[in-house]
Design a protein around this motif. Structure first.
Motif, PDB file in Angstrom:
ATOM      1  N   LEU A 173       0.948  -1.128  -0.061  1.00  0.00           N
ATOM      2  CA  LEU A 173      -0.031  -0.104   0.015  1.00  0.00           C
ATOM      3  C   LEU A 173       0.771   1.246   0.029  1.00  0.00           C
ATOM      4  CD1 LEU A 173      -2.985  -0.826   2.222  1.00  0.00           C
ATOM      5  CD2 LEU A 173      -3.196  -0.401  -0.153  1.00  0.00           C
ATOM      6  N   ILE A 174       2.015   1.184   0.488  1.00  0.00           N
ATOM      7  CA  ILE A 174       3.128   2.129   0.574  1.00  0.00           C
ATOM      8  C   ILE A 174       3.387   2.599  -0.920  1.00  0.00           C
ATOM      9  CG2 ILE A 174       5.418   3.215   1.270  1.00  0.00           C
ATOM     10  CD1 ILE A 174       4.975   1.890   3.681  1.00  0.00           C
ATOM     11  N   ILE A 175       3.742   1.651  -1.663  1.00  0.00           N
ATOM     12  CA  ILE A 175       4.011   1.655  -3.070  1.00  0.00           C
ATOM     13  C   ILE A 175       2.826   2.204  -4.048  1.00  0.00           C
ATOM     14  CG2 ILE A 175       4.501   0.228  -5.156  1.00  0.00           C
ATOM     15  CD1 ILE A 175       6.130  -1.482  -3.551  1.00  0.00           C
ATOM     16  N   LYS A 176       1.539   1.805  -3.670  1.00  0.00           N
ATOM     17  CA  LYS A 176       0.340   2.172  -4.312  1.00  0.00           C
ATOM     18  C   LYS A 176      -0.169   3.591  -4.056  1.00  0.00           C
ATOM     19  CE  LYS A 176      -4.585   0.988  -4.456  1.00  0.00           C
ATOM     20  NZ  LYS A 176      -5.750   0.145  -4.298  1.00  0.00           N
ATOM     21  N   ALA A 177       0.093   4.079  -2.856  1.00  0.00           N
ATOM     22  CA  ALA A 177      -0.079   5.405  -2.275  1.00  0.00           C
ATOM     23  C   ALA A 177       0.929   6.235  -3.054  1.00  0.00           C
ATOM     24  CB  ALA A 177       0.083   5.701  -0.981  1.00  0.00           C
ATOM     25  N   ARG A 178       2.205   5.987  -3.374  1.00  0.00           N
ATOM     26  CA  ARG A 178       3.186   6.749  -4.069  1.00  0.00           C
ATOM     27  C   ARG A 178       2.900   6.825  -5.371  1.00  0.00           C
ATOM     28  NH1 ARG A 178       8.784   7.748  -3.306  1.00  0.00           N
ATOM     29  NH2 ARG A 178       9.034   6.543  -1.542  1.00  0.00           N
TER      30      ARG A 178
END
Length: 339
Positions: free
Chosen positions: A37-42
């Protein structure tokens, strides 16, 4: 937590090592997002973990400078909701935050005494609930069933209060802030008399909240079992929807196969051709009712300061209200035509 005490300080420049010296004690933000999700948010929200707190501080400084009497919570986690909802665009996030408060303060019938116990009859009716499982994109599915509402029991504003509290509960999750939500609305059995309660004033207010006054990403609105009358309602409302939101409406009629292309049967209840058992509203009702104290505490931080009024913080959009009223005034005749 006092918004005034935060906003009386001089805003330091971004990145200043003395920032923390001027801030009152706050809950320390701890990211709960998974690596994926950190990657998705980025990728989707332009959220960079290394700049996250700097961005929050920038928004906080803007609030203190431009809206010192807003009376808002300024905690990191709270402000992050608005940054994520507007892809870390500071100006748009600030506008959303101000709209959030404007909506709350301009519709007392909905927002006064807003807490789960106050809308218990709506919850028990099953008008709104949240399915127990998320979809493959990690999104909660909010299920709305207007046929469960009996207008003689309570006004339509009680339904709106229940939907709003449901969204407030969902948006507490960082996962939901990133993934957004999906709406499933079942219009089976909705009559002309019931639809007429959704008049111009209510329509304008609800659209304003969902589009521009609440920090949540609505990724899809699936309408099922809609009568002919709904097409008339939607045709009138659509001009006031942003193109991106309007394109996320899917009218399935009675075609469950069409619905299943958007929401997989594995997470749907039997009532909608799913395999997850009968629709159970008790789990969500219990969760919401158990959050009573949290809501009372959180909303107490959003009280209007004594030296301010709703008109002090109104944002752009007043000029469009007359046009919206005039356009929606023809709703009832068109509803009769469609019916």
């Amino acid at each position: 937590m006092s918004g005034d005490s935060d906003c009386t300080r001089t805003s330091p420049s971004a990145g200043s090592p003395s920032d923390s010296e001027f801030l009152p004690d706050r809950p320390k933000y701890v990211c709960s997002l998974s690596p994926d999700l950190i990657i998705k948010a980025r990728e989707e929200l332009q959220e960079k973990p290394e700049w996250r707190l700097r961005d929050v501080q920038a928004l906080r400084d803007m609030v203190c400078k431009d809206y010192p009497s807003l009376g808002t919570c300024l905690d990191d986690a709270f402000l992050l909701r608005f940054l994520r909802a507007r892809k870390f665009d500071y100006d748009r996030a600030l506008q959303l935050l101000v709209n959030y408060h404007t909506c709350r303060r301009s519709w007392p019938e909905v927002f006064d005494n807003l807490k789960p116990s106050a809308i218990k009859p709506v919850l028990e009716s099953g008008f709104v609930t949240v399915l127990p499982c998320r979809d493959p994109e990690g999104r909660h599915v909010v299920c709305i069933r207007p046929d469960r509402w009996t207008p003689s029991n309570y006004p339509i504003t009680e339904n709106i209060r229940a939907i709003y509290l449901t969204l407030e509960k969902l948006i507490q999750s960082e996962e939901t802030q990133v993934n957004g939500i999906v709406i499933l609305a079942d219009y089976k059995g909705v009559s002309l008399s019931k639809a007429s309660h959704f008049g111009p004033f209510v329509a304008k207010k609800v659209i304003g909240i969902l589009q521009d006054g609440f920090p949540i990403r609505i990724k899809a609105v699936n309408i099922i079992n809609e009568p002919r009358i709904f097409k008339g309602i939607f045709a009138i409302i659509k001009p006031f929807l942003k193109e991106k939101i309007a394109n996320r409406f899917f009218l399935h009629g009675c075609d469950l196969n069409s619905l299943h292309q958007n929401i997989p049967p594995v997470i749907l209840p039997e009532e909608y051709g799913g395999t997850s058992g009968k629709l159970d509203i008790s789990a969500w009702n219990e969760l919401l009712l158990a959050s009573e104290e949290d809501f009372v505490h959180d909303f107490s931080e959003l009280d209007l300061p004594c030296d301010s009024s709703p008109h002090d913080i109104l944002v752009s959009g007043d000029a469009d209200e007359k046009q919206c009223d005039d356009s929606l005034r023809g709703m009832k005749p068109q509803l009769y035509y469609c019916y």
